[in-house]
Motif scaffolding. Structure first.
Motif, short mmCIF file in Angstrom:
data_model
loop_
_atom_site.label_atom_id
_atom_site.label_comp_id
_atom_site.label_asym_id
_atom_site.label_seq_id
_atom_site.Cartn_x
_atom_site.Cartn_y
_atom_site.Cartn_z
N UNK A 18 0.75 -1.28 0.03
CA UNK A 18 -0.16 -0.03 -0.10
C UNK A 18 0.77 1.14 0.02
N UNK A 19 0.25 2.50 -0.36
CA UNK A 19 0.76 3.51 -0.38
C UNK A 19 0.68 4.47 0.88
N UNK A 20 -0.05 3.92 1.89
CA UNK A 20 -0.46 4.55 3.19
C UNK A 20 0.23 3.70 4.34
N UNK A 21 1.32 3.91 5.03
CA UNK A 21 1.86 2.98 5.92
C UNK A 21 1.07 2.80 7.01
N UNK A 170 -6.39 -28.36 -7.35
CA UNK A 170 -5.39 -28.74 -8.52
C UNK A 170 -3.97 -29.38 -7.62
N UNK A 171 -3.83 -29.19 -6.38
CA UNK A 171 -2.74 -29.79 -5.61
C UNK A 171 -1.87 -28.70 -4.93
N UNK A 172 -2.21 -27.16 -4.93
CA UNK A 172 -1.46 -26.34 -4.51
C UNK A 172 -1.38 -26.49 -2.80
N UNK A 173 -0.08 -26.23 -2.45
CA UNK A 173 0.07 -26.24 -0.90
C UNK A 173 -0.96 -25.04 -0.45
N UNK A 174 -0.54 -23.99 -0.78
CA UNK A 174 -1.44 -22.87 -0.48
C UNK A 174 -1.41 -21.80 -1.49
N UNK A 175 -2.20 -20.64 -1.45
CA UNK A 175 -2.29 -19.55 -2.29
C UNK A 175 -2.00 -18.27 -1.81
N UNK A 176 -1.09 -17.52 -2.61
CA UNK A 176 -0.93 -16.08 -2.08
C UNK A 176 -1.93 -15.12 -3.00
N UNK A 177 -2.34 -14.33 -1.94
CA UNK A 177 -3.56 -13.38 -2.41
C UNK A 177 -3.28 -11.92 -1.92
N UNK A 178 -3.11 -11.01 -3.07
CA UNK A 178 -3.07 -9.76 -2.93
C UNK A 178 -4.24 -8.93 -3.00
N UNK A 179 -4.50 -8.07 -4.04
CA UNK A 179 -5.53 -7.08 -4.36
C UNK A 179 -6.88 -7.66 -4.28
N UNK A 180 -7.09 -9.20 -4.61
CA UNK A 180 -8.55 -9.60 -4.47
C UNK A 180 -8.81 -9.73 -3.03
N UNK A 181 -7.95 -9.85 -2.19
CA UNK A 181 -8.31 -9.83 -0.76
C UNK A 181 -7.99 -8.60 0.03
N UNK A 182 -7.18 -7.76 -0.43
CA UNK A 182 -6.56 -6.68 0.37
C UNK A 182 -7.57 -5.34 -0.12
N UNK A 183 -7.96 -5.25 -1.34
CA UNK A 183 -8.44 -4.20 -2.02
C UNK A 183 -8.02 -3.00 -1.85
N UNK A 184 -8.53 -1.99 -1.15
CA UNK A 184 -8.04 -0.66 -1.11
C UNK A 184 -7.73 -0.26 0.25
N UNK A 185 -7.70 -1.64 1.20
CA UNK A 185 -7.49 -1.27 2.73
C UNK A 185 -5.90 -0.75 3.18
N UNK A 187 -4.50 1.23 1.24
CA UNK A 187 -4.52 2.61 0.99
C UNK A 187 -5.36 3.39 1.76
N UNK A 188 -6.05 2.98 2.99
CA UNK A 188 -6.86 3.87 3.57
C UNK A 188 -8.17 3.53 3.38
N UNK A 189 -8.79 2.30 2.55
CA UNK A 189 -10.03 1.79 2.63
C UNK A 189 -10.47 1.27 3.70
#
Length: 216
Positions: A18-21, A170-185, A187-189
């Motif tokens: 994000x752009x807002x620490x 399909x056999x993934x051990x885990x998934x990594x998720x950025x914007x579909x989870x975080x959204x604008x949060x 950045x202050x969302x």
């Protein structure tokens, strides 16, 4: 930290950039409050090292906390100094080597079989297929698991809730998720919206299907 064990146990890595620490820190803490055990703060976000340092202080010494977009040896050393206890890279490079020298486990970014072998030689604990959607999605993961049946793959890039279920099936051990989870949060969302999305993704990793598609 036992990164591989944590990936098998929790199956979700949340990627905060994000752009807002201040908002990024609140995002990290909200994810953990909702039950996300593995959070990565990307070094490409604004003041990311400060966010990691503040998150470490807030979460205490035992909570897993990762640094992402670790490209160089300097990145790995800075992440370690800020309090990260695992690193995530977008590719195989000096960041992997330096992190392993520091004793940090690595989720290393790979695209091809050659990348996979290179990452393993450098000591990566797990393999981040990135960018997963552009690589071919779940079908590509299935193809990789042919010659590499026992390796821990973590698809990242374009992973929404439906895709997460498909990758895990399909056999993934885990998934990594950025914007579909975080959204604008970060950045202050809206943090309440973040909480709702988090519950959706946690349903996926626990049941294998998005909540809306599961049984009533």
């Amino acid at each position: 930290m036992d990164l591989l064990g944590a990936l098998h146990a929790h199956r979700l890595v949340a990627i905060v950039r994000g752009d807002d620490p201040d908002a990024a820190l609140k995002t990290v803490l909200t994810l953990v409050e909702e039950g996300v055990a593995l959070v990565e703060v990307s070094l490409s976000g604004r003041d990311a090292l400060t966010v990691i340092n503040r998150a470490r202080a807030a979460l205490g010494p035992d909570a897993p906390l990762g640094a992402g977009t670790v490209l160089s040896a300097d990145d790995a050393r800075a992440a370690h100094g800020a309090g990260a206890d695992f690193v995530v890279t977008p590719a195989v490079g000096d960041g992997v080597t330096a992190a392993r020298e520091l004793g940090l486990p690595v989720l290393a970014g790979v695209m091809t079989p050659t990348d996979i072998l290179s990452a393993l030689r450098l000591g990566a604990e797990a393999l981040k297929i990135f960018p997963a959607a552009q690589a071919g999605g779940p079908a590509y993961l299935r193809a990789l698991r042919g010659p590499f049946p026992g390796l821990p793959f973590v698809p990242v890039g374009g992973v929404d809730a439906t895709a997460a279920a498909e990758y895990l099936a399909a056999g993934a051990t885990a998934v990594g998720v950025g914007s579909p989870l975080i959204g604008d949060a970060a950045d202050g969302g809206d943090l309440e919206a973040l909480r709702a999305r988090t519950r959706t993704f946690l349903d996926v990793v626990r049941t294998g299907v998005p909540a809306a598609e599961g049984p009533a």
